[in-house]
Motif scaffolding. Sequence first.
Motif, PDB file in Angstrom:
ATOM      1  N   HIS A  63       0.846  -1.162   0.004  1.00  0.00           N
ATOM      2  CA  HIS A  63      -0.061  -0.029   0.079  1.00  0.00           C
ATOM      3  C   HIS A  63       0.621   1.403   0.234  1.00  0.00           C
ATOM      4  N   SER A  68      -2.713   1.879  -2.776  1.00  0.00           N
ATOM      5  CA  SER A  68      -3.663   0.953  -2.517  1.00  0.00           C
ATOM      6  C   SER A  68      -3.342  -0.424  -2.357  1.00  0.00           C
ATOM      7  N   LYS A 177      -7.936   1.381  -0.414  1.00  0.00           N
ATOM      8  CA  LYS A 177      -7.241   2.228   0.164  1.00  0.00           C
ATOM      9  C   LYS A 177      -7.482   2.365   1.557  1.00  0.00           C
TER      10      LYS A 177
END
Length: 307
Positions: A63, A68, A177
């Motif tokens: 991430h 994400s 996210k």
Amino acid sequence: MLQVSRSRSRSAFTLVELLVVIAIIGILVGLLLPAVQAAREAARRMQCSNNFKQISLALHNYHDTFRSLPPAWADWDGLWASPLQTAHANAAILPQLEGSSIEDRYDYNVRWDHANNAELATLMPATYQCPSTPNAGESEPTSGFQTSDYTYIRSDTGWITDPSPNHSMFEQNEFRKFRDVLDGLSNTIMQYESAGRTTLYVHGRQTTPPAWWTGEYRAWAGHFDSSWMYPFQVTVDPAGGPPNVTYFVGSDVINVANWGSPYSFHPGGIHISLADGSVRFVTESIDLETLSGYTSIDGNEVVEEIP
């Protein structure tokens, strides 16, 4: 001069004494064996928890790099949504699990089970295996790919029962996210144990899996290797056929069956990882509303902390 030999009487166990000694040893072994088994399971459970920590850290590092998370339900063929032709999370985070040499062999331009990816079938990282699972890391029969003992949550408990369902951490075709998690990262499930999926287990008993339960749902790199946490009941067919399943009944969620649902070979519960990267052991007796609250990212539930 003649030497006179004197015979000495030698003491020996009588049969009764020997049997008593054997009985005492048997009792001691009987008392010690459960303790040894418990110690071994404690070590296996600790290793399983460590696996979750490594995977959670890999997801967070992914991430940080790509802004994400990777999808864990990628509808490559567009069966239920617009096609999303990308790798499953288990393959995508390989570089973050020190598996770059494996990920380098993955062909992102074809399906996970294409011939171009066949060599990855038996290259699943050991991090995806729970040491308590019998025959962990075996290959499932329909694809030849090894099966992971851990899976991703792809729908919250309100998927069918609520008129306006909330969202889970790894919904279909989503590049989620962390900023989407309005309930808080420490209140949202990311992964959980669904172990032993080389075969179908129902309440500790192996049985015939349903025809739809193919490698797509079980293989470690399969596009649909993610699932749900719903209460359900399973009735095993005494004739040996696929079991009968009824969803959204009762309050049993954990350790009922392992076709993507929460299941482990640890006594009394399963491991989960939360979106903040922490790992928890959830018991089979957890309150259903509490567990349900942890399955969504934006349900605004007030949940008790899992110890």
